[in-house]
Design an enzyme around this catalytic site. Structure first.
Site, mmCIF file in Angstrom:
data_model
loop_
_atom_site.group_PDB
_atom_site.id
_atom_site.type_symbol
_atom_site.label_atom_id
_atom_site.label_comp_id
_atom_site.label_asym_id
_atom_site.label_seq_id
_atom_site.Cartn_x
_atom_site.Cartn_y
_atom_site.Cartn_z
ATOM 1 N N ASP A 1 0.842 -1.200 0.000
ATOM 2 C CA ASP A 1 0.000 0.000 0.000
ATOM 3 C C ASP A 1 0.879 1.252 0.000
ATOM 4 O O ASP A 1 0.379 2.377 -0.082
ATOM 5 C CB ASP A 1 -1.032 -0.013 1.136
ATOM 6 C CG ASP A 1 -0.416 -0.114 2.508
ATOM 7 O OD1 ASP A 1 0.826 -0.166 2.620
ATOM 8 O OD2 ASP A 1 -1.193 -0.141 3.493
ATOM 9 N N SER A 2 2.204 1.048 0.024
ATOM 10 C CA SER A 2 3.137 2.154 -0.221
ATOM 11 C C SER A 2 2.862 2.784 -1.583
ATOM 12 O O SER A 2 3.324 3.881 -1.870
ATOM 13 C CB SER A 2 4.591 1.660 -0.164
ATOM 14 O OG SER A 2 4.769 0.513 -0.972
ATOM 15 N N ASP B 1 -0.979 -6.203 -0.446
ATOM 16 C CA ASP B 1 -1.360 -5.606 0.839
ATOM 17 C C ASP B 1 -2.863 -5.468 0.970
ATOM 18 O O ASP B 1 -3.552 -5.068 0.010
ATOM 19 C CB ASP B 1 -0.747 -4.199 0.938
ATOM 20 C CG ASP B 1 0.407 -4.131 1.913
ATOM 21 O OD1 ASP B 1 0.587 -5.060 2.723
ATOM 22 O OD2 ASP B 1 1.156 -3.126 1.845
ATOM 23 N N LYS C 1 -1.073 -9.558 2.770
ATOM 24 C CA LYS C 1 -0.362 -9.076 3.956
ATOM 25 C C LYS C 1 -1.252 -8.119 4.714
ATOM 26 O O LYS C 1 -1.911 -7.280 4.091
ATOM 27 C CB LYS C 1 0.939 -8.376 3.536
ATOM 28 C CG LYS C 1 1.684 -7.717 4.698
ATOM 29 C CD LYS C 1 3.111 -7.343 4.342
ATOM 30 C CE LYS C 1 3.267 -6.018 3.633
ATOM 31 N NZ LYS C 1 2.794 -4.847 4.372
ATOM 32 N N GLU D 1 -1.460 -5.605 8.366
ATOM 33 C CA GLU D 1 -0.812 -5.035 9.541
ATOM 34 C C GLU D 1 -1.629 -5.376 10.774
ATOM 35 O O GLU D 1 -2.847 -5.556 10.691
ATOM 36 C CB GLU D 1 -0.733 -3.499 9.402
ATOM 37 C CG GLU D 1 0.152 -3.054 8.264
ATOM 38 C CD GLU D 1 0.271 -1.534 8.144
ATOM 39 O OE1 GLU D 1 -0.140 -0.806 9.080
ATOM 40 O OE2 GLU D 1 0.773 -1.073 7.107
ATOM 41 N N GLU E 1 8.945 -4.249 10.404
ATOM 42 C CA GLU E 1 9.433 -2.967 9.862
ATOM 43 C C GLU E 1 9.984 -2.093 10.994
ATOM 44 O O GLU E 1 9.310 -1.914 12.027
ATOM 45 C CB GLU E 1 8.248 -2.262 9.162
ATOM 46 C CG GLU E 1 8.614 -0.919 8.562
ATOM 47 C CD GLU E 1 7.551 -0.388 7.593
ATOM 48 O OE1 GLU E 1 6.558 -1.099 7.325
ATOM 49 O OE2 GLU E 1 7.727 0.748 7.118
HETATM 50 O O1 KIV Z 1 3.554 -1.156 1.601
HETATM 51 C C1 KIV Z 1 4.733 -1.524 1.577
HETATM 52 O O2 KIV Z 1 5.471 -1.280 0.625
HETATM 53 C C2 KIV Z 1 5.229 -2.246 2.728
HETATM 54 C C3 KIV Z 1 6.699 -2.170 3.032
HETATM 55 C C4 KIV Z 1 6.977 -2.511 4.434
HETATM 56 C C5 KIV Z 1 7.544 -2.980 2.159
HETATM 57 O O3 KIV Z 1 4.493 -2.846 3.436
#
Ligand code: KIV
Length: 273
Positions: free
Chosen positions: A54-55, A93, A122, A124, A191
């Site tokens: 999500d970056s 993400d 993924k 968080e 992270e």
């Molecule tokens: O969104 C992202 O790019 C991440 C980084 C920690 C690699 O989660």
């Protein structure tokens, strides 16, 4: 291909292969990508896991944070990335507020896999996400948990800071990681944590631990593509390295990154907390 490391083959990277790499001590090289071309470059360079992070909210859309990113955004970019990938495992993400309960998490993880073509999602969150991880895992969704600095919490924690620095924080993270593994997480991304904590997590967990700003003893490393190419506008994070500095081309820079991870040369001390 590279002296001193196993050449990458064309066999697709799977969850079980990532686990085997951990047990055989082969470092896992991961990188973000958001489109077809860079996905193909990363794949050809031997990147094992490509993350549609999500970056993308920040590096593709120019937002201040990852908060505005939507499931539609991730689905779109995951589709672009899967078109360029042949070997790497594709991880996508789950964006902010797309997994507030099990039903929502299932629906959105399903979209990332069915519409985007992701192989793993993924999310968080600390130990209290264990029930979500369990639900997804039981439904057949490979899950990577994300601990340490969680950018989706930026407004809650008031900035991007190193996490797990004190004893209490470190021991809480070790407990959370264990809970997430027991709930069925297949991988853990950590992270911005002290290098010693990254090493402790990797040695205590059975699942691969991938670090970004988490020291050299993790089972693998990940960077944001634009950071490792040295083209992120503004300040580059301490934990990143500009691999373009010494490379003649973008593919050569990505190969240099993979080689440095596989040989244990990245991260160096100056990239650690
Ligand atoms: O969104 C992202 O790019 C991440 C980084 C920690 C690699 O989660």
């Amino acid at each position: 291909m590279y002296a001193g490391i196993k050449p990458h083959d064309d066999k697709p990277v799977t969850v079980s292969r990532l686990h085997r790499m951990k047990s055989e001590g082969e470092a896992i090289a991961c990188l973000t990508a958001y489109d077809y071309t860079f996905s193909a470059v990363a794949d050809a360079a031997g990147v094992d896991v490509v993350l549609i992070g999500d970056s993308l909210g920040m590096v593709m859309q120019g937002r201040d944070t990852t908060i505005p990113v939507t499931v539609d955004d991730i689905v779109y970019h995951t589709r672009c990335v899967t078109a360029g990938r042949r070997r790497a495992l594709v991880m996508a993400d789950m964006p902010f507020m797309s997994y507030t309960n099990a039903d929502e998490a299932m629906r959105n993880a399903g979209r990332l896999m069915k519409e985007g073509g992701a192989h793993m999602v993924k999310l968080e969150g600390a130990g209290d996400q264990a029930s979500l991880v369990r639900a997804l895992s039981s439904a057949g969704v490979p899950v990577c948990a994300h601990l340490g600095l969680q950018p989706q919490l930026v407004h809650k924690i008031g900035g991007y800071r190193v996490q797990g620095k004190d004893t209490a924080g470190a021991s809480q993270m070790l407990q959370d990681a264990q809970k997430l593994q027991e709930a069925g997480a297949d991988m853990l991304l950590v992270e911005c944590i002290p290098a010693s904590l990254g090493g402790a997590l990797a040695s205590r967990l059975d699942i691969p631990v991938i670090g970004i700003g988490a020291g050299p003893s993790c089972d693998g490393q990940i960077l944001v593509l634009q950071d490792m190419l040295g083209i992120t506008p503004g300040k580059t994070p301490k934990f990143s390295k500009d691999f373009m500095g010494e490379a003649e081309s973008v593919p050569a820079a990505v190969q240099a990154y993979v080689r440095a991870v596989k040989r244990g040369q990245f991260p160096a001390e100056e990239h650690c907390f």
